[in-house]
Write a protein that holds these residues in place. Structure first.
Motif, PDB file in Angstrom:
ATOM      1  N   SER A   1     -29.518 -13.249  75.896  1.00 57.03           N
ATOM      2  CA  SER A   1     -28.428 -13.941  75.219  1.00 57.03           C
ATOM      3  C   SER A   1     -27.350 -12.941  74.795  1.00 57.03           C
ATOM      4  O   SER A   1     -27.602 -11.740  74.654  1.00 57.03           O
ATOM      5  CB  SER A   1     -28.956 -14.680  73.990  1.00 57.03           C
ATOM      6  N   VAL A   2     -26.164 -13.471  74.572  1.00 55.57           N
ATOM      7  CA  VAL A   2     -25.055 -12.630  74.123  1.00 55.57           C
ATOM      8  C   VAL A   2     -25.380 -12.050  72.749  1.00 55.57           C
ATOM      9  O   VAL A   2     -25.070 -10.894  72.466  1.00 55.57           O
ATOM     10  CB  VAL A   2     -23.743 -13.451  74.092  1.00 55.57           C
ATOM     11  N   ALA A   3     -26.050 -12.824  71.910  1.00 55.41           N
ATOM     12  CA  ALA A   3     -26.413 -12.336  70.577  1.00 55.41           C
ATOM     13  C   ALA A   3     -27.361 -11.143  70.667  1.00 55.41           C
ATOM     14  O   ALA A   3     -27.223 -10.157  69.921  1.00 55.41           O
ATOM     15  CB  ALA A   3     -27.054 -13.460  69.777  1.00 55.41           C
ATOM     16  N   PHE A   4     -28.319 -11.195  71.587  1.00 55.35           N
ATOM     17  CA  PHE A   4     -29.257 -10.081  71.759  1.00 55.35           C
ATOM     18  C   PHE A   4     -28.531  -8.848  72.273  1.00 55.35           C
ATOM     19  O   PHE A   4     -28.754  -7.735  71.789  1.00 55.35           O
ATOM     20  CB  PHE A   4     -30.385 -10.481  72.711  1.00 55.35           C
ATOM     21  N   LYS A   5     -27.652  -9.036  73.247  1.00 48.90           N
ATOM     22  CA  LYS A   5     -26.891  -7.906  73.788  1.00 48.90           C
ATOM     23  C   LYS A   5     -26.042  -7.271  72.689  1.00 48.90           C
ATOM     24  O   LYS A   5     -25.960  -6.038  72.582  1.00 48.90           O
ATOM     25  CB  LYS A   5     -25.995  -8.369  74.936  1.00 48.90           C
TER      26      LYS A   5
ATOM     27  N   ARG B   1     -32.109   2.191  80.265  1.00 45.70           N
ATOM     28  CA  ARG B   1     -31.076   2.860  79.472  1.00 45.70           C
ATOM     29  C   ARG B   1     -29.690   2.540  80.006  1.00 45.70           C
ATOM     30  O   ARG B   1     -28.738   2.383  79.244  1.00 45.70           O
ATOM     31  CB  ARG B   1     -31.331   4.368  79.463  1.00 45.70           C
ATOM     32  N   ASN B   2     -29.587   2.418  81.318  1.00 46.34           N
ATOM     33  CA  ASN B   2     -28.284   2.110  81.907  1.00 46.34           C
ATOM     34  C   ASN B   2     -27.804   0.721  81.470  1.00 46.34           C
ATOM     35  O   ASN B   2     -26.608   0.527  81.217  1.00 46.34           O
ATOM     36  CB  ASN B   2     -28.355   2.195  83.435  1.00 46.34           C
ATOM     37  N   LEU B   3     -28.722  -0.237  81.365  1.00 47.51           N
ATOM     38  CA  LEU B   3     -28.345  -1.567  80.927  1.00 47.51           C
ATOM     39  C   LEU B   3     -27.824  -1.536  79.493  1.00 47.51           C
ATOM     40  O   LEU B   3     -26.833  -2.192  79.164  1.00 47.51           O
ATOM     41  CB  LEU B   3     -29.541  -2.522  81.032  1.00 47.51           C
ATOM     42  N   VAL B   4     -28.461  -0.737  78.645  1.00 48.77           N
ATOM     43  CA  VAL B   4     -27.990  -0.598  77.264  1.00 48.77           C
ATOM     44  C   VAL B   4     -26.584  -0.001  77.268  1.00 48.77           C
ATOM     45  O   VAL B   4     -25.705  -0.459  76.522  1.00 48.77           O
ATOM     46  CB  VAL B   4     -28.963   0.257  76.430  1.00 48.77           C
ATOM     47  N   ARG B   5     -26.343   1.006  78.111  1.00 50.11           N
ATOM     48  CA  ARG B   5     -24.998   1.606  78.216  1.00 50.11           C
ATOM     49  C   ARG B   5     -23.958   0.556  78.608  1.00 50.11           C
ATOM     50  O   ARG B   5     -22.863   0.521  78.058  1.00 50.11           O
ATOM     51  CB  ARG B   5     -24.997   2.728  79.252  1.00 50.11           C
ATOM     52  N   VAL B   6     -24.303  -0.285  79.579  1.00 52.14           N
ATOM     53  CA  VAL B   6     -23.381  -1.327  80.038  1.00 52.14           C
ATOM     54  C   VAL B   6     -23.071  -2.281  78.896  1.00 52.14           C
ATOM     55  O   VAL B   6     -21.915  -2.654  78.669  1.00 52.14           O
ATOM     56  CB  VAL B   6     -23.985  -2.083  81.247  1.00 52.14           C
ATOM     57  N   TRP B   7     -24.094  -2.673  78.152  1.00 51.87           N
ATOM     58  CA  TRP B   7     -23.878  -3.603  77.040  1.00 51.87           C
ATOM     59  C   TRP B   7     -23.016  -2.977  75.955  1.00 51.87           C
ATOM     60  O   TRP B   7     -22.178  -3.650  75.361  1.00 51.87           O
ATOM     61  CB  TRP B   7     -25.211  -4.044  76.455  1.00 51.87           C
ATOM     62  N   VAL B   8     -23.210  -1.685  75.695  1.00 56.43           N
ATOM     63  CA  VAL B   8     -22.396  -1.004  74.683  1.00 56.43           C
ATOM     64  C   VAL B   8     -20.937  -0.968  75.133  1.00 56.43           C
ATOM     65  O   VAL B   8     -20.025  -1.229  74.346  1.00 56.43           O
ATOM     66  CB  VAL B   8     -22.940   0.418  74.402  1.00 56.43           C
ATOM     67  N   GLN B   9     -20.704  -0.668  76.403  1.00 59.93           N
ATOM     68  CA  GLN B   9     -19.335  -0.654  76.925  1.00 59.93           C
ATOM     69  C   GLN B   9     -18.692  -2.036  76.811  1.00 59.93           C
ATOM     70  O   GLN B   9     -17.534  -2.162  76.414  1.00 59.93           O
ATOM     71  CB  GLN B   9     -19.316  -0.189  78.380  1.00 59.93           C
TER      72      GLN B   9
ATOM     73  N   LEU C   1     -18.468  -9.093  74.465  1.00 59.66           N
ATOM     74  CA  LEU C   1     -19.656  -9.754  73.910  1.00 59.66           C
ATOM     75  C   LEU C   1     -19.325 -10.558  72.655  1.00 59.66           C
ATOM     76  O   LEU C   1     -20.214 -10.915  71.889  1.00 59.66           O
ATOM     77  CB  LEU C   1     -20.747  -8.725  73.601  1.00 59.66           C
ATOM     78  N   ASP C   2     -18.053 -10.860  72.451  1.00 57.79           N
ATOM     79  CA  ASP C   2     -17.650 -11.693  71.323  1.00 57.79           C
ATOM     80  C   ASP C   2     -18.054 -13.134  71.591  1.00 57.79           C
ATOM     81  O   ASP C   2     -18.320 -13.528  72.720  1.00 57.79           O
ATOM     82  CB  ASP C   2     -16.135 -11.628  71.114  1.00 57.79           C
ATOM     83  N   ASP C   3     -18.058 -13.937  70.533  1.00 62.97           N
ATOM     84  CA  ASP C   3     -18.380 -15.357  70.685  1.00 62.97           C
ATOM     85  C   ASP C   3     -17.360 -16.056  71.574  1.00 62.97           C
ATOM     86  O   ASP C   3     -17.707 -16.929  72.360  1.00 62.97           O
ATOM     87  CB  ASP C   3     -18.438 -16.042  69.319  1.00 62.97           C
ATOM     88  N   ASP C   4     -16.094 -15.653  71.449  1.00 64.00           N
ATOM     89  CA  ASP C   4     -15.053 -16.265  72.276  1.00 64.00           C
ATOM     90  C   ASP C   4     -15.270 -15.946  73.760  1.00 64.00           C
ATOM     91  O   ASP C   4     -15.072 -16.797  74.617  1.00 64.00           O
ATOM     92  CB  ASP C   4     -13.665 -15.784  71.857  1.00 64.00           C
TER      93      ASP C   4
END
Length: 116
Positions: A8-12, A36-44, A51-54
């Motif tokens: 979910s977007v909330a988890f990311k 780790r790469n997936l976490v990097r992508v989510w941080v970016q 990753l905002d609600d909008d």
């Protein structure tokens, strides 16, 4: 074979916030069973505002609009098929199985037996 998971977007957003608050990349990835790469992508994405609600609502709306367009095409195709079939019914009777009329040909007298 590994199964593709969706988060979910909330988890990311939560994982990205944990990383930005000082959690190590390795620790986050291990605790949540992520790469780790997936976490990097989510941080970016989090930093870019994706990753905002909008943004999540916009993604959902886009998916719904694509599905609506596909359904509209299907309904249009079925409407054309119905119009075609209605026209075929109006143009004449449906063919029946078997002969609809007996064709009478020239009268042929049977040859006498034994002649020939």
């Amino acid at each position: 074979m590994a199964r593709h998971r969706s988060h979910s977007v909330a988890f990311k957003r939560q994982v990205a916030q944990e990383y930005l608050s000082g959690e190590t990349l390795h620790g986050l990835a291990k605790r949540h069973d992520l790469s780790r790469n997936l976490v990097r992508v989510w941080v970016q994405k989090y930093e870019a505002g994706a990753l905002d609600d909008d943004a999540a609502a916009a993604d959902t709306i886009q998916a719904y609009e694509a599905r609506i367009a596909a359904l509209e095409r299907l309904v249009g195709r079925q409407a054309l098929e119905l119009d075609f079939l209605k026209g075929a019914l109006r143009s004449g009777p449906l063919p029946r199985s078997g002969p609809t009329s007996v064709i009478v040909g020239p009268a042929v007298s049977p040859s006498p037996r034994g002649a020939g």
